[in-house]
Structure formats: C-alpha cells, structure tokens
Scaffold this active site. Structure first.
Site, PDB file in Angstrom:
ATOM      1  N   ASP A 224       0.813  -1.212   0.000  1.00 55.67           N
ATOM      2  CA  ASP A 224       0.000   0.000   0.000  1.00 55.67           C
ATOM      3  C   ASP A 224       0.858   1.279   0.000  1.00 55.67           C
ATOM      4  OD1 ASP A 224      -2.386   1.516   0.283  1.00 55.67           O
ATOM      5  OD2 ASP A 224      -2.127   1.594   2.454  1.00 55.67           O
ATOM      6  N   GLU A 479       3.181  -7.952   7.425  1.00 55.83           N
ATOM      7  CA  GLU A 479       1.999  -8.624   6.897  1.00 55.83           C
ATOM      8  C   GLU A 479       2.314  -9.638   5.797  1.00 55.83           C
ATOM      9  OE1 GLU A 479      -1.218  -5.926   6.159  1.00 55.83           O
ATOM     10  OE2 GLU A 479      -1.173  -5.186   8.204  1.00 55.83           O
ATOM     11  N   TYR A 532      -7.000  -2.933  12.467  1.00 52.66           N
ATOM     12  CA  TYR A 532      -7.724  -1.693  12.176  1.00 52.66           C
ATOM     13  C   TYR A 532      -9.155  -1.746  12.682  1.00 52.66           C
ATOM     14  CZ  TYR A 532      -3.696  -0.064   9.692  1.00 52.66           C
ATOM     15  OH  TYR A 532      -2.428   0.382   9.401  1.00 52.66           O
ATOM     16  N   GLU A 568       0.244  -1.342  14.247  1.00 55.35           N
ATOM     17  CA  GLU A 568      -0.563  -0.456  13.396  1.00 55.35           C
ATOM     18  C   GLU A 568      -1.983  -0.379  13.912  1.00 55.35           C
ATOM     19  OE1 GLU A 568      -0.489  -1.329   9.197  1.00 55.35           O
ATOM     20  OE2 GLU A 568       1.695  -1.555   9.147  1.00 55.35           O
TER      21      GLU A 568
HETATM   22  C1  GCB Z   1      -1.550  -2.254   6.698  1.00 53.28           C
HETATM   23  C2  GCB Z   1      -0.238  -2.186   6.030  1.00 53.28           C
HETATM   24  C3  GCB Z   1       0.109  -0.778   5.579  1.00 53.28           C
HETATM   25  C4  GCB Z   1      -1.124  -0.089   5.009  1.00 53.28           C
HETATM   26  C5  GCB Z   1      -2.178  -0.017   6.097  1.00 53.28           C
HETATM   27  C6  GCB Z   1      -3.479   0.634   5.609  1.00 53.28           C
HETATM   28  O1  GCB Z   1      -1.866  -3.192   7.385  1.00 53.28           O
HETATM   29  O2  GCB Z   1       0.799  -2.709   6.803  1.00 53.28           O
HETATM   30  O3  GCB Z   1       1.131  -0.844   4.626  1.00 53.28           O
HETATM   31  O4  GCB Z   1      -0.842   1.181   4.532  1.00 53.28           O
HETATM   32  O5  GCB Z   1      -2.492  -1.321   6.509  1.00 53.28           O
HETATM   33  O6  GCB Z   1      -3.629   1.822   5.762  1.00 53.28           O
HETATM   34  O7  GCB Z   1      -4.319  -0.078   5.082  1.00 53.28           O
END
Ligand code: GCB
Length: 683
Positions: A224, A479, A532, A568
C-alpha cells in the site's frame, strides 16, 4: 573485475531469460494462491557484506558528493533491454537521440516531470560527468558508493562496468580507481530498473495490458505505497589509503554500577593485495562530547578489543532521561612504521564512529534498555513526500524529527523497508528508538529464490545498521501471508538465519493474521500485530474497540507468551473534514478512534507484557491509484506536508502523559492551553 562480468551477465541473463520480449517472468500474484510446498535446506546463506562504512571525511579520507542534476533517458517499456543491446553506456546518453530529462539526485524520478514518467515500467538511464583531482591518483583508492537505488542498478564508469546491485533502500559500493581518469572528465552511467517480480523483495508483477494504444506492460503490487524508483539517496566518491579500515563492528553494555563496555572489531582491506605496507599499531580512543578521552587502547596486530568506561554517560531514549541520545566518538587510528630508522610511526588511516553506550535485553515479558522496561510510543512511517517521492531530503528529515519530538514519541518502525542512513544517525542523536524493518512487505509465494533474497535483505540491513544504539529490534516482515502452509518452513529458516546474525537485538514482525493461524510468530521474540478496529472492521463503530482489542492482544499473549506490541492502528482522515457527531474520514472520527485505542492500551499496560503502541501512520503518503485511496493513504497524524491534523494534539497529550507517568519527564510548557482560572487541564 572478472567477478563483475559474471554478476552482470547473470543479471542480464535473468532479464533476457525471462521471455522473448525481455520481460521478467512475473506472474500475477493472484494466480499463485495455491503453490507447491518447497524445501529450503539448500538455500544458500548470503555472503556477509563487506565494507560499506558510512562515508566520512577524515585526515586520511576525502569525500565528494555526486548529488545534483543528472540527465535521464527512459527506455521503451516494451523493450527495457534495448540500451544494453545498443551499448548506451559507451557514450553520452544524448547520442541515443532520445529525449534527455534533467533529473535531480537524490529523488524518485516519478513525480518530477509532467508526463507519464510517473507510471513508467522498466529501465531508465541516468548519467552525469565529474572530475577527479590528479592528487587522488596513486597512493590511494577511489570508491563509488550509492546509498540506495530502487530497485536494481547497473553502473558504468567511462563506458566500463563498475558494479551492480538489486534491492532498494540499501547501499552498495565499488572501488573504481582503475576506471577513472584522474585530472580529467569522467562519465557515470546508471541503468535503473523498477520491475518487481515474485522473487524480488518486495514482490510485484508486470503483465501486458491491452490499452487504446496497444499492449503495454503494467506493474502491479499488493503493498500500500507507491513503488517510487530512481537514485533515492546520495551518491559519493571517497578515497581511502591503499591499506585501510574497511569495516567496524561494535557492541556495548552498561553495568548496573554505570560501567560502560565497548567491544569492537575492525576489518582492514588492502593487506592481502601483496602490499608491503603493514600496520605497526592501532590506536583506539573513545572521546566524550567535550572531546576528552574516556577510554583508549593500543593494539599491535590485533584488530579487536574491549574498552571499559567508568561512569559512562549512557545512551537513553528521548524523554526517558534529561540528556537523551548521548553519543561518544570512537576513533580508530591505524599507524605504519616510519620509513627512516628511528622515525616515529606514521598515521595511515582514521575512521570515526559515533557510539552510544547502552544495554539491550529482553525476556518473555519485556524489552529492557539499561535494565529499564521500555514502553514504546510511536509510529509506522514512510519515506515519502511531494515531488521527491522517496528521495532523501534533509529538510524533510529535520522537520520529521522535530515533529516526533514535539509529539513526545520515542520510537518508530521503518515500515516497510530500510530508511536512510542519515535518518538512523538522527535517531541515534535524538534518542528515538527504531524497529528496523527489511523490505519484505506483503510477501507471498514462498519460493526458495525468494528466501535467498529475503535473507540477503536482512543481512544487508543488519550489516548496515548494527552499530546504531537506536535500533532495538529487527522486523523480518510486514503482513506476510503467514497463514499459508508454506510459510511455516520458510519463516523457520528465515528466522533461524536472522537470529544467527541479529547482533544483540530481538526479532519481531508486523502481523495481520490471527494468533491461531499465523505460522511466523512462534519463531519471534516480540509479537507484533496490525489491526484496524473501527476502520476496516466495524467501520464507524468506535464503540467496538476496547473489548475487541484487549481480547485480541490477550490472545496473542496467551498463545505465544511473549511481549506484545500493536504496530498499526488508525483510520483515514481528510484534513479539514469535520463532522459532529463523528463520521468516518472526519478529523473528529480520527480523534475518537484514537481515544478509544488509548483506553484499550491502558487496560493492556496493566498486564505488563504489552510494551508498545504504534499509530499508522506518521504522515499521509502516496499509494498506487485505487478507489480506496483519495490521493494516497490519509491515515497520517500529520498531512503529507507535515502539518498536524486535530488528532496530533490529542496524541501529543497521550505521549507526554505516558512519558510523565513512566519516566517523570518535564512537560512542555505549551501543552496546556489556558481555559479559565477555574479549570487547569494539567496532567
Ligand atoms: C496495513 C499495512 C500498511 C497499510 C495499512 C493501511 O496493514 O501494513 O502498509 O498502509 O495497513 O492503511 O491499510
């Protein structure tokens, strides 16, 4: 030079063997959802990297930057090897008759022009001329060093091959004394290839796509962030004496009584070339910040040793101590016997390395620095900015460290690749702890050839960064598709190897699988997970964070019985978009989402094994064009131009509150805003 031709030939073979039209065999990752299980026993361990000390000036070394405006020519994406077949490196690039594009170095080439160079696939050629003084000829060697070219590079000097390297974000160098004209003009040509395959780290694929203008190669990848390419960091020429210090390794410890210990080891280069020069002795001096000698040693014919430093000034992270980031200067002076009888020994080479004295250790519950358990509060970041892309920019670097300190962070992860050597030095100086990650992001298709490259990416990273006190862990991947069957043996091999070169640091990774399905985490020292909540899951529901998050963290803990970090969390936020009540993408939503995470983290902190919280992301950053990204990933606490979103002020309260609670730090005066004489929002 013979080995060079062998290397170059194998690189070219790799390119040509691909397919008849010269493309790498890069099948779409999706086609490989099912693949055979591989054996990894025969995978060759990477050869240890040699040399590559950060280039510095000294009494015995000269340094010249080749940064500045270069010329760039792009190859036809349908024929990336045309320049090799037609020997473009033999003469000035303008002789190819192709358009010459002025191109700054360092910078990504993608966002400089107004045309589709941004999405170019394949090779581009860089070139510039330079002079080398006649005084550099003879009694010394001239080296050419690239701090990073993404993804792969082949380099010629005056039409003759100098070196090649495949792996972005890492340095490479070669001696070029035999290739340059001293006292005359020289030309350097670099072919840079941005194509990723299922055997590069990271992986990607190139496939032909039908467009209105015919078939064109298109690159795709699952990570990403935008696959910026070019000469991303500085290019240097430097000199060394014929016999010189080529590499240095240090480890440090601090005793409970405050005694510092530095174990060092030096490599010399040149002695095996039949040179008659033999060093007489090595003087090692450790100087404190005021230039006073804190410890010293003279060695004869031995190039390793131990320095003891009574009442050492330890290296401490930011806000853990009033004087964080204390660095000594470790000076190595190599002498040769004087030519005349009775003459004193003459100085042959000098190299200086900043050294922070600290102990790092870990247990199943914690990560300790100088015996004190750490709680990491920080970010996942990117090297990314407007126009420059991933090009090194000292102004941006300085700004980012000012923001990190303003917000009270004490750590970041170099998501998802090695960051610049200059940023590592900044981190040492400011006491910012680094989780140092290699470029294995989202890896899949666990072929032995991938493992080889993955090991090499870790070997080169650890070799480059092992002497930095700021590095507190190595991250072997972000990941990876670690739930796949092939992942188990692959990661067992990778982690076993990495542990053998880990230089006193624990191993971790940022995982998005679950504790019951991940085949990698069992091999690591610190569990790291990305999640997330209220963004990709339960969007809009900030009332579904605390329970889910605390339950998940506990489950990671119960499964692996190791310290746990969340690497994250976050949500995309459009700067200036407001909504009451909070609605996703608004600044209010980001604040609410963070605040609920803080609550979960506080529950977890009570459990002691939870040792860190990392926001995704420090700043907004560019990605490939997709319908889920509006001008890029907007999960930044800061905008891409490094101004705070509303949440930055809340996070600042949190990080300073933690620093005060855990390490009794002084709060910044501007943290409190005056509200009224009856309300003091003091911590
Ligand atoms: C993740 C990734 C990261 C992405 C992020 C996102 O899990 O490690 O590279 O930018 O999510 O914002 O979706």
């Amino acid at each position: 030079m013979r080995w060079f031709w062998v290397l170059l030939l194998s690189y070219l073979q790799l390119l040509v063997s691909a397919t008849e039209d010269g493309f790498l065999p890069t099948p779409d990752l999706d086609e490989f959802k099912e693949y055979p299980l591989f054996e990894y026993d025969d995978v060759e361990r990477p050869k240890p990297t040699q040399g590559l000390l950060y280039p510095i000036e000294s009494e015995t070394r000269q340094l010249r930057s080749l940064d500045g405006m270069w010329r760039l020519v792009r190859s036809d994406p349908a024929d990336p090897l045309q320049g090799i077949r037609e020997n473009w490196f033999v003469d000035a690039l303008r002789k190819t008759g192709r358009e010459i594009i002025p191109m700054p170095v360092p910078a990504s080439y993608n966002d400089i022009t107004t045309d589709n160079l941004r999405d170019h696939v394949g090779t581009v050629w860089y070139e510039r001329t330079f002079f080398v003084p006649r005084s550099w000829e003879g009694n010394q060697r001239t080296w050419l060093r690239f701090s990073s070219v993404h993804y792969s590079a082949v380099v010629w000097i005056n039409g003759r091959n100098a070196t090649s390297h495949s792996l972005g974000h890492l340095p490479f160098e070669e001696e070029i004394s035999a290739l340059i004209s001293f006292g005359g003009e020289n030309r350097i040509t670099v072919m840079c290839d941005n194509r990723l395959s299922n055997r590069t780290v990271p992986q990607g694929s190139v496939h032909e796509t039908a467009t209105d203008d015919g078939n064109v190669p298109v690159q795709s990848y699952s990570f990403d962030f935008f696959n910026y390419a070019g000469i991303h960091r500085s290019v240097h020429l430097y000199t060394t004496p014929l016999l010189h210090i080529s590499d240095v390794e240090v480890t440090t410890q601090l005793s409970a009584e405050g005694m510092g210990r530095i174990d060092y080891r030096l490599w010399l280069d040149g002695s095996q070339d039949g040179l008659r020069i033999q060093p007489s002795h090595l003087l090692v001096q450790l100087r404190d910040r005021d230039g006073q000698v804190a410890a010293q040693q003279i060695n004869k014919a031995v190039y390793h040793g131990t320095l003891l430093v009574p009442e050492a000034s330890p290296w401490w992270p930011y806000l853990m101590h009033p004087d964080p980031g204390y660095l000594y200067d470790l000076q190595f002076e190599l002498f040769v016997a004087g030519q005349e009888e009775g003459a004193s020994d003459a100085l042959l080479d000098v190299y200086r390395l900043p050294v922070g004295i600290r102990s790092l250790s870990w247990s199943n519950d914690s990560l300790l620095l100088n015996g004190k358990p750490l709680y990491l509060r920080g970010f996942g970041r990117h090297e990314d900015s407007d126009i420059r892309g991933k090009g090194l920019d000292n102004a941006l670097l300085a700004r980012d460290f000012n923001l990190l300190k303003w917000i009270g962070a004490n750590a970041y992860r170099t998501s998802h690749y090695p960051y610049s050597e200059e940023s590592m030095q900044f981190a040492d100086q400011h006491g910012i702890m680094i989780i140092d990650e290699c470029s294995a992001v989202n890896i899949d298709i666990f072929e032995p050839q991938l493992l080889e490259q993955h090991m090499s990416s870790l070997e080169q990273l650890i070799h480059r960064d092992r002497n930095h006190p700021s590095v507190v862990a190595w991250s072997v991947a972000n990941e990876p598709r670690s739930t796949k069957q092939g992942a188990l043996k692959y990661f067992e091999s990778l982690v076993n190897y990495t542990r053998s070169i880990a230089h006193g640091r624990p191993l971790t990774a940022a995982i998005n699988a679950s504790p019951s399905t991940c085949h990698l985490t069992q091999f690591l020292d610190i569990v790291g997970f990305n999640r997330y909540n209220s963004w990709y899951q339960n969007s809009g529901r900030t009332d579904m964070i605390v329970n889910l998050l605390t339950t998940e963290a506990q489950s990671w803990r119960d499964t692996f019985m190791k310290p746990v970090i969340q690497f994250e969390y976050g949500g995309d936020t459009m700067e200036g978009m407001h909504s009451l009540p909070a609605f996703i993408w608004s600044e209010e939503y980001q604040v609410e989402l963070f605040s609920r995470h803080f609550k979960a983290f506080d529950v977890l902190r009570e459990r002691k094994w939870f040792i860190g919280e990392f926001v995704w992301n420090f700043a907004d950053f560019r990605t490939a064009q997709t319908i889920t990204r509006v001008g890029g990933n907007k999960k930044g606490v800061f905008t891409r131009s490094r101004q705070p979103k509303e949440v930055a002020h809340i996070l600042r309260w949190r990080y300073f509150a933690l620093a005060k609670e855990l390490d009794q730090c002084q709060l910044p005066e501007d943290l409190n805003v005056y509200i009224s004489k009856h309300i003091h929002n003091e911590l």
